[in-house]
Design a protein around this motif. Structure first.
Motif, PDB file in Angstrom:
ATOM      1  N   TYR A  51      19.634 -21.043  32.857  1.00 52.08           N
ATOM      2  CA  TYR A  51      19.740 -22.202  33.275  1.00 52.08           C
ATOM      3  C   TYR A  51      17.669 -22.594  31.862  1.00 52.08           C
ATOM      4  CZ  TYR A  51      23.251 -21.496  36.914  1.00 52.08           C
ATOM      5  OH  TYR A  51      23.683 -21.334  37.116  1.00 52.08           O
ATOM      6  N   TRP A  52      18.152 -21.857  30.941  1.00 53.88           N
ATOM      7  CA  TRP A  52      16.257 -22.606  30.599  1.00 53.88           C
ATOM      8  C   TRP A  52      16.140 -23.647  29.910  1.00 53.88           C
ATOM      9  CZ3 TRP A  52      11.239 -22.921  29.813  1.00 53.88           C
ATOM     10  CH2 TRP A  52      11.281 -23.395  28.952  1.00 53.88           C
ATOM     11  N   HIS A  53      18.013 -24.311  29.401  1.00 50.19           N
ATOM     12  CA  HIS A  53      17.908 -25.315  28.746  1.00 50.19           C
ATOM     13  C   HIS A  53      17.589 -26.648  29.668  1.00 50.19           C
ATOM     14  CE1 HIS A  53      18.849 -23.254  24.484  1.00 50.19           C
ATOM     15  NE2 HIS A  53      20.226 -22.980  26.101  1.00 50.19           N
ATOM     16  N   TYR A  54      18.624 -26.555  30.900  1.00 47.81           N
ATOM     17  CA  TYR A  54      18.205 -27.135  31.741  1.00 47.81           C
ATOM     18  C   TYR A  54      17.073 -27.073  32.367  1.00 47.81           C
ATOM     19  CZ  TYR A  54      23.623 -26.935  31.937  1.00 47.81           C
ATOM     20  OH  TYR A  54      24.450 -26.616  31.242  1.00 47.81           O
ATOM     21  N   MET A  55      15.828 -25.861  32.531  1.00 47.99           N
ATOM     22  CA  MET A  55      14.471 -26.747  32.933  1.00 47.99           C
ATOM     23  C   MET A  55      13.985 -27.074  31.880  1.00 47.99           C
ATOM     24  SD  MET A  55      14.381 -22.541  34.613  1.00 47.99           S
ATOM     25  CE  MET A  55      12.168 -22.787  34.784  1.00 47.99           C
ATOM     26  N   LYS A  56      14.332 -26.387  30.590  1.00 50.23           N
ATOM     27  CA  LYS A  56      13.552 -27.722  30.046  1.00 50.23           C
ATOM     28  C   LYS A  56      13.946 -29.351  29.826  1.00 50.23           C
ATOM     29  CE  LYS A  56      14.606 -26.829  25.277  1.00 50.23           C
ATOM     30  NZ  LYS A  56      15.266 -26.067  24.150  1.00 50.23           N
ATOM     31  N   LEU A  57      14.735 -29.097  29.924  1.00 46.78           N
ATOM     32  CA  LEU A  57      15.319 -30.300  29.960  1.00 46.78           C
ATOM     33  C   LEU A  57      14.403 -31.340  31.307  1.00 46.78           C
ATOM     34  CD1 LEU A  57      17.550 -33.148  28.720  1.00 46.78           C
ATOM     35  CD2 LEU A  57      18.801 -32.109  30.242  1.00 46.78           C
ATOM     36  N   MET A  58      14.675 -30.224  32.334  1.00 40.83           N
ATOM     37  CA  MET A  58      13.867 -31.293  33.362  1.00 40.83           C
ATOM     38  C   MET A  58      12.297 -31.961  33.077  1.00 40.83           C
ATOM     39  SD  MET A  58      15.654 -29.881  37.022  1.00 40.83           S
ATOM     40  CE  MET A  58      14.987 -27.990  36.639  1.00 40.83           C
ATOM     41  N   MET A  59      11.727 -30.735  32.170  1.00 42.93           N
ATOM     42  CA  MET A  59      10.101 -30.431  31.781  1.00 42.93           C
ATOM     43  C   MET A  59      10.175 -31.582  31.507  1.00 42.93           C
ATOM     44  SD  MET A  59       8.837 -26.682  31.456  1.00 42.93           S
ATOM     45  CE  MET A  59      10.439 -26.188  30.596  1.00 42.93           C
ATOM     46  N   VAL A  60      11.011 -32.198  30.224  1.00 43.09           N
ATOM     47  CA  VAL A  60      10.933 -33.200  28.901  1.00 43.09           C
ATOM     48  C   VAL A  60      11.129 -34.168  29.698  1.00 43.09           C
ATOM     49  CG1 VAL A  60      11.851 -33.702  27.077  1.00 43.09           C
ATOM     50  CG2 VAL A  60      11.431 -31.960  27.399  1.00 43.09           C
ATOM     51  N   ALA A  61      11.922 -34.493  30.957  1.00 42.54           N
ATOM     52  CA  ALA A  61      12.162 -35.754  31.968  1.00 42.54           C
ATOM     53  C   ALA A  61      10.979 -36.028  32.556  1.00 42.54           C
ATOM     54  CB  ALA A  61      13.704 -35.573  32.341  1.00 42.54           C
ATOM     55  N   PHE A  62      10.129 -35.141  33.173  1.00 39.88           N
ATOM     56  CA  PHE A  62       8.935 -35.324  33.626  1.00 39.88           C
ATOM     57  C   PHE A  62       7.913 -36.441  33.204  1.00 39.88           C
ATOM     58  CE2 PHE A  62       4.771 -34.043  35.542  1.00 39.88           C
ATOM     59  CZ  PHE A  62       4.938 -34.512  36.681  1.00 39.88           C
ATOM     60  N   LEU A  63       8.007 -35.484  31.544  1.00 42.61           N
ATOM     61  CA  LEU A  63       6.855 -35.638  30.544  1.00 42.61           C
ATOM     62  C   LEU A  63       6.769 -37.277  30.057  1.00 42.61           C
ATOM     63  CD1 LEU A  63       5.930 -32.303  28.654  1.00 42.61           C
ATOM     64  CD2 LEU A  63       5.068 -33.265  30.519  1.00 42.61           C
ATOM     65  N   VAL A  64       8.457 -37.686  30.171  1.00 37.80           N
ATOM     66  CA  VAL A  64       8.310 -38.661  29.491  1.00 37.80           C
ATOM     67  C   VAL A  64       8.427 -40.096  30.239  1.00 37.80           C
ATOM     68  CG1 VAL A  64      10.397 -40.463  28.536  1.00 37.80           C
ATOM     69  CG2 VAL A  64      10.134 -38.267  27.867  1.00 37.80           C
ATOM     70  N   THR A  65       9.074 -39.109  31.953  1.00 42.78           N
ATOM     71  CA  THR A  65       8.938 -40.745  33.132  1.00 42.78           C
ATOM     72  C   THR A  65       8.007 -41.347  32.957  1.00 42.78           C
ATOM     73  OG1 THR A  65       9.342 -39.713  34.287  1.00 42.78           O
ATOM     74  CG2 THR A  65      10.814 -40.041  33.889  1.00 42.78           C
ATOM     75  N   SER A  66       7.374 -42.424  33.430  1.00 42.42           N
ATOM     76  CA  SER A  66       6.304 -43.098  33.549  1.00 42.42           C
ATOM     77  C   SER A  66       5.528 -43.641  32.230  1.00 42.42           C
ATOM     78  CB  SER A  66       5.582 -42.233  34.782  1.00 42.42           C
ATOM     79  OG  SER A  66       5.111 -41.681  34.239  1.00 42.42           O
ATOM     80  N   ASP A  67       6.221 -43.943  31.411  1.00 46.25           N
ATOM     81  CA  ASP A  67       5.509 -43.926  30.043  1.00 46.25           C
ATOM     82  C   ASP A  67       4.615 -42.990  29.331  1.00 46.25           C
ATOM     83  OD1 ASP A  67       7.053 -46.400  30.174  1.00 46.25           O
ATOM     84  OD2 ASP A  67       5.382 -47.966  31.016  1.00 46.25           O
ATOM     85  N   PHE A  68       4.976 -41.758  29.707  1.00 42.60           N
ATOM     86  CA  PHE A  68       4.087 -40.234  28.818  1.00 42.60           C
ATOM     87  C   PHE A  68       2.706 -40.200  29.716  1.00 42.60           C
ATOM     88  CE2 PHE A  68       7.085 -42.357  25.748  1.00 42.60           C
ATOM     89  CZ  PHE A  68       7.417 -41.274  25.517  1.00 42.60           C
ATOM     90  N   GLY A  69       2.947 -41.007  31.015  1.00 42.75           N
ATOM     91  CA  GLY A  69       1.579 -40.930  31.459  1.00 42.75           C
ATOM     92  C   GLY A  69       1.232 -39.319  32.284  1.00 42.75           C
ATOM     93  N   ARG A  70       2.349 -38.640  32.842  1.00 45.23           N
ATOM     94  CA  ARG A  70       2.476 -37.488  32.603  1.00 45.23           C
ATOM     95  C   ARG A  70       1.747 -36.889  31.680  1.00 45.23           C
ATOM     96  NH1 ARG A  70       7.598 -37.951  36.796  1.00 45.23           N
ATOM     97  NH2 ARG A  70       6.898 -39.306  38.548  1.00 45.23           N
ATOM     98  N   ALA A  71       2.521 -36.815  31.121  1.00 42.28           N
ATOM     99  CA  ALA A  71       2.355 -36.116  29.656  1.00 42.28           C
ATOM    100  C   ALA A  71       0.859 -35.943  29.371  1.00 42.28           C
ATOM    101  CB  ALA A  71       2.468 -36.261  28.666  1.00 42.28           C
ATOM    102  N   ALA A  72      -0.119 -37.032  29.367  1.00 45.01           N
ATOM    103  CA  ALA A  72      -1.404 -37.544  28.893  1.00 45.01           C
ATOM    104  C   ALA A  72      -2.206 -36.399  30.367  1.00 45.01           C
ATOM    105  CB  ALA A  72      -1.822 -38.661  28.951  1.00 45.01           C
ATOM    106  N   TYR A  73      -1.977 -36.807  32.011  1.00 46.51           N
ATOM    107  CA  TYR A  73      -2.294 -36.249  33.228  1.00 46.51           C
ATOM    108  C   TYR A  73      -1.650 -34.530  33.165  1.00 46.51           C
ATOM    109  CZ  TYR A  73      -2.886 -34.518  37.635  1.00 46.51           C
ATOM    110  OH  TYR A  73      -3.240 -33.460  38.908  1.00 46.51           O
ATOM    111  N   VAL A  74      -0.491 -33.617  32.309  1.00 53.93           N
ATOM    112  CA  VAL A  74      -0.747 -32.660  32.112  1.00 53.93           C
ATOM    113  C   VAL A  74      -0.893 -31.879  31.335  1.00 53.93           C
ATOM    114  CG1 VAL A  74       1.181 -30.938  31.479  1.00 53.93           C
ATOM    115  CG2 VAL A  74       1.711 -32.387  33.264  1.00 53.93           C
TER     116      VAL A  74
END
Length: 152
Positions: A72-95
């Motif tokens: 399930y690594w590929h799905y986890m990686k996809l969910m992490m990237v989706a988390f970082l991309v949503t809300s105009d990359f603001g979550r990526a800056a926060y992380v």
């Protein structure tokens, strides 16, 4: 039986198509847009995203043999990237600010002093004659003679 195989096929197609679009395509377009708009905050958010994505790739490359066993690594990686991309990359800056920045932040003077110490390690070793000439230039011949007399 038929619906479960269709669901598995649908998941594989989503994984195959969404990963490049979500992880690379959309951020690439947003990066071009941020460069064109000269927005400091958007550029900062996108750079944070690209740094985190690079770290995900490095982690995946380093632990590839272990992650191949975890299906399930590929799905986890996809969910992490989706988390970082949503809300105009603001979550990526926060992380980035909460996890990465605190780990790698260094004082510029510390970085310079470390670089100088590494430079000394890898530079060519000087012989005794060169060291003696440096000491004489800095301190004078009298102190050098006194130093030699004290060591003898």
């Amino acid at each position: 039986m038929g619906s479960s195989s269709f669901f598995i096929l649908l998941l594989k197609c989503i994984d195959f198509l969404s990963w490049p679009v979500l992880a690379l395509g959309y951020p690439l377009c947003a990066s071009v847009e941020a460069i064109e708009s000269d927005s400091h905050s958007e550029t900062r958010n996108l750079i944070s995203y690209w740094i985190l994505l690079s770290l995900i790739y490095l982690f995946e490359h380093a632990f590839l043999k272990l992650l191949q066993r975890f299906q399930y690594w590929h799905y986890m990686k996809l969910m992490m990237v989706a988390f970082l991309v949503t809300s105009d990359f603001g979550r990526a800056a926060y992380v980035y600010n909460q996890l990465i920045k605190s780990c790698i932040y260094m004082n510029p003077q510390t970085v310079i002093s470390r670089f100088r110490s590494w430079k000394n390690i890898f530079s060519k070793k000087e012989d005794f004659k060169m060291q003696a000439e440096k000491y004489i230039k800095q301190n004078g011949t009298e102190t050098f003679e006194q130093l030699l007399a004290s060591k003898v």
